[in-house]
Design a protein around this motif. Structure first.
Motif, short mmCIF file in Angstrom:
data_model
loop_
_atom_site.label_atom_id
_atom_site.label_comp_id
_atom_site.label_asym_id
_atom_site.label_seq_id
_atom_site.Cartn_x
_atom_site.Cartn_y
_atom_site.Cartn_z
N ALA A 142 0.18 -13.41 2.40
CA ALA A 142 -1.19 -13.46 1.89
C ALA A 142 -2.18 -13.79 3.01
O ALA A 142 -3.37 -13.49 2.89
N GLU A 143 -1.71 -14.41 4.07
CA GLU A 143 -2.59 -14.74 5.20
C GLU A 143 -3.28 -13.50 5.76
O GLU A 143 -4.37 -13.58 6.30
N ASP A 144 -2.60 -12.36 5.64
CA ASP A 144 -3.14 -11.13 6.23
C ASP A 144 -3.84 -10.26 5.20
O ASP A 144 -3.91 -9.04 5.36
N ARG A 145 -4.32 -10.83 4.11
CA ARG A 145 -4.99 -10.01 3.10
C ARG A 145 -6.25 -9.39 3.71
O ARG A 145 -6.84 -9.99 4.61
#
Lengths: 158, 497
Positions: free
Chosen positions: B220-223
């Motif tokens: 999710a960090e790279d959403r």
């Protein structure tokens, strides 16, 4: 991680060990006077506590001693926005878990799935909803009918 | 012999066969999706197996386990992105082959490599497991304590980049394992007035949180999450390039043999894992190849060896688990959870108590390979669609499946919250480079370790001399100290460098 972060991690582990050894274990594990080491229920937890102290202390000291000099350059910056995205995803998950017993399985799952898909993908909300409704129904059929698993029912109007 | 036939009957039941086929196909498909793999699939599948009989449940999970490792090679070859860490080495030659228009050939080589490696390792497992289990019945508490300490040390020492962080994770796992009611005295330990903790921390919510939820949080960090890069479409390749001839297969026999052997050995040693086996297999294949210059340019041997090695490792890792109850990797630890849930405690007595079920598992381990072959060859043309699954939808589905699966265990929302807490713990640990595998493995091994240690001390009247009086225990403990000293020395050398 930076040397400060590593040292802090070691310090936290060291303090956790001390807290376990001197506060938590004496208060939370009752040991009868007749219970010698080998049968005492606190024997193994004490070993664990002192391992925390040793490892945490060693880790903190090692990284303080190995810290780079000021001339070696600035430390890398933290990636806070990525961490915030992860926490936001977790918050959606927590909200879903909170809503499950109140709304019941199907409405809560449609909401949870749609919110998470929308947040992770950043696309259209309709795409998220179009995925969430059939998938939630599929899960309900799979768990409740096929596997006979009880699913959360609505506490507010169920 | 009766048990072999009883095992065959259990295996031949249609529920077991169906579970094995579905598990294997699921494993391949999910293994092929970068970002998630068997480490996320097995936790979310565990609750689904609670309603099954033990043999179908175990075959379902073993299918996911073995199929998932092979599945990782599909995206490694098609988009140069390994589906699982075990397939990193497959990208070195698999993707160059695909770029040459030979993706079909590379996928077939990976498939045959995986099948050969797994068949070799399963045969070794079957030949050795029962004999070693009988031998290990001679072990007393002192020897068992020493073996578990050695296994934990091996896992800790290789689990991450830092020995101290591996130790922290294992010690944290040990702390979590002692929470609950003491098995010897019945005294509550470290429950802080929270009554549900009397029965200890649930294994399944912990596994789900540590491995499935934490992975979703990391991704999710790279959403916003997008699809993977464009995959090569096999249907556009010529028939010649898709075909893997018998001659080509024969020329990779050395690589297959070396990869399989390395995989089995690495699998038996706790902690090293499939990615190490694949890398070593690749290195050995290159060293002994007649055409080492072709490696990295699209060598079939470079695909065969790591795939044979990583699949051989998975079945090899079952040996210490079945014989001594020692899971050498987080995936085997998850399978351990399934064995325990179905009342089959891994260890020396497993064959005496559940011989028929173990033979059914053996039949299943062989049969999984035929399912892999049939699905792999039959559906190869569809593999590029797997890569196109939108990752936002996939991760949201995995998250909700984790929540529902955890709730389904005991219809308890407390378990869901435990899972979410462990998701956060796993995420923080991974962000801080603290490996999660030692935590889970220590959590599973520590109850046995504590029991054996206290038993040994009871026998000796509290004296540690019992460990010095038993030659096997002394040998194992000395090996443990030597290994730790070596790791510490290596760590100091690398810090100085």
């Amino acid at each position: 991680m930076t040397w400060r972060g590593e040292a802090l991690l070691g310090l936290v582990v060291l303090l956790a060990g001390l807290w376990l050894a001197f506060l938590a274990i004496p208060q939370e594990i009752r040991v009868a006077a007749s219970q010698t080491n080998e049968i005492s229920p606190a024997f193994f937890p004490r070993i664990v506590a002192w391992l925390f102290v040793l490892i945490g202390g060693g880790h903190a000291i090692f990284h303080v001693l190995q810290r780079p000099s000021a001339a070696a350059g600035a430390e890398p910056k933290k990636r806070l926005p990525g961490g915030l995205h992860a926490l936001a995803a977790l918050a959606i998950g927590a909200a879903y878990a909170t809503l499950l017993p109140r709304l019941g399985f199907l409405p809560a799952t449609v909401l949870g799935l749609a919110a998470l898909t929308f947040y992770l993908g950043g696309g259209s909300i309709w795409r998220a909803v179009l995925f969430a409704i059939p998938f939630a129904v599929l899960l309900q059929e799979l768990f409740a009918r096929l596997l006979g698993t009880p699913l959360p029912r609505a506490g507010w109007w169920g | 012999m009766d048990q072999v036939f009883a095992g065959l009957a259990l295996f031949a039941d249609w529920h077991a066969l169906l579970a094995m086929v579905v598990g294997t196909i699921l494993g391949i498909v999910v293994g092929a999706i970068p970002g998630i793999g068997p480490a996320q699939l097995i936790p979310i599948s565990l609750p689904l197996t609670f309603a099954m009989q033990p043999v179908p449940a175990l075959l379902f999970l073993l299918g996911e386990f073995v199929g998932g490792i092979y599945g990782g090679s599909i995206t490694a070859i098609l988009v140069n992105t390994p589906g699982t860490p075990a397939s990193v080495a497959t990208t070195f030659d698999g993707y160059p082959l695909a770029r040459q228009g030979k993706a079909g050939k590379a996928l077939k080589m990976a498939l045959f490599g995986s099948v050969v490696g797994d068949l070799v390792a399963t045969t070794v497992l079957i030949l050795l497991a029962e004999r070693l289990a009988r031998l290990s019945l001679e072990f007393g508490p002192a020897e068992l304590t020493a073996v578990i300490v050695l296994s934990l040390t091996l896992v800790v020492a290789v689990a991450g980049r830092s020995l101290a962080k591996g130790l922290m994770a294992a010690t944290f796992g040990a702390l979590l394992a002692v929470i609950g009611t003491d098995s010897i005295t019945g005294t509550p330990r470290l429950i802080f007035g929270v009554m549900p903790l009397l029965s200890g921390i649930g294994l399944v919510p912990m596994i789900m949180g540590l491995f499935a939820v934490s992975e979703i949080l990391l991704l999710a960090e790279d959403r916003p999450l997008t699809r993977m890069g464009a995959a090569l479409d096999l249907r556009r390749e010529s028939a010649e390039n898709r075909r893997l001839s018998l001659g080509e297969l024969w020329r990779t026999r050395g690589a297959l043999a070396r990869g399989s052997a390395v995989g089995v050995v690495i699998g038996i040693i706790p902690g090293l894992g499939a990615s190490v086996a694949a890398m070593l297999g690749y290195g050995l294949a290159r060293r002994y190849s007649r055409t080492p210059e072709a490696f990295g340019q699209g060598s079939l041997e470079g695909v065969a060896a790591p795939e044979a090695a990583n699949n051989a490792e998975t079945s090899g890792a079952l040996l210490p688990f079945i014989v001594l109850g020692i899971p050498g990797s987080s995936l085997v630890a998850m399978l351990g959870g399934a064995f325990l849930v179905h009342g089959m405690e891994p260890g020396p007595l497993l064959f005496q108590a559940h011989g028929d079920k173990m033979y059914a598992v053996y039949f299943g381990l062989y049969a999984v390979n035929f399912v892999m072959l049939a699905f792999g060859l039959g559906c190869m043309g569809l593999f590029h669609y797997i890569v196109k699954v939108p990752r936002d939808i996939l991760l949201a589905a995995v998250f909700v499946l984790s929540v529902v699966g955890t709730y389904a265990i005991e219809a308890s929302l407390t378990d869901v919250w435990v899972m979410l807490i462990f998701g956060l713990i796993g995420y923080v640990m991974r962000r801080m480079d603290v490996p999660t595998a030692p935590l889970l493995i220590a959590f599973l091994l520590v109850p046995q370790l504590e029991h054996s240690l206290r038993q040994a001390l009871l026998i000796s009247g509290g004296s540690l001399a019992i460990f010095a009086e038993r030659p096997i225990a002394v040998g194992i403990l000395l090996a443990t100290v030597a290994w730790l000293a070596y790791r510490l020395y290596r760590g100091r050398v690398s810090v100085r460098a």
